[in-house]
Write an enzyme that holds these catalytic residues in place. Structure first.
Site: not given
Ligand code: ADP
Length: 172
Positions: A96, A134, A47, A23
């Protein structure tokens, strides 16, 4: 719906439970592309979160202090509604793997339907972080695995503390 949206302003939404290096990489790169980047901390109704919305906002704030054009806010409801409220013309997303593609593609089409003035812009995840999520990080933390390769130190400490609290709570 009449407010003029700026393509120099982007919003990056997520749950950030907790924020990880994947992130943070998207936030750093986005802050170099756009004049202003708003990180929108949302909720996932499916969740139960490890951290409350206030805690998640605070954790994100602690790791973006050096990025002067980045702001952090919580939001609820539709992401496009929040993007418009911030006056942003761009929704920033991280991509990703190919498995993210299908979901993100559908989501970007849906968002365009909901608000055609807002464009989604994708940044490909840095190879080093492309496996990070996450969900996986919370699982590793719960099982006592090493977290320093995935999280900034302050987030690692907060997560380890929260896991201890949750495990103490469960054993009572
Ligand atoms: P997570 O599932 O890790 O909690 P979110 O669902 O909150 O992430 O996703 C927020 C944004 O961050 C989305 O656009 C997601 O594709 C992006 N994102 C999540 N993990 C990564 C990563 N490892 N690298 C780049 N972008 C990511």
């Amino acid at each position: 719906m009449s407010r003029k949206l700026s393509n120099r302003v982007a919003v990056y939404t997520g749950v950030f439970d907790p924020i990880h290096l994947g992130h943070l990489d998207v936030i750093q790169r986005g802050s170099r592309i756009f004049d202003r980047l708003v990180v929108g901390v949302g909720t996932n109704p499916d969740k139960a979160p490890f951290f409350t919305p206030e805690e998640r906002v605070h954790l994100v704030e602690q790791v973006v202090t050096e990025l002067s054009n980045v702001e952090v806010r919580s939001f609820s409801g539709l992401a496009v509604g929040f993007v418009r409220k911030e006056g942003a013309g761009v929704m920033l997303r991280g991509l990703r793997t190919t498995s993210d593609m299908e979901y993100e593609f559908t989501m970007s089409l849906m968002n365009r339907n909901l608000d055609p003035d807002i464009e989604t812009v994708f940044l490909m995840a840095e190879a080093e972080y492309s496996h990070l999520s996450s969900t996986m990080i919370r699982q590793i933390a719960s099982l006592g695995g090493a977290l320093e390769r995935f999280l900034p130190p302050v987030i690692k400490e907060a997560l380890e503390r929260r896991v201890r609290e949750l495990q103490q709570g469960a054993s009572k």
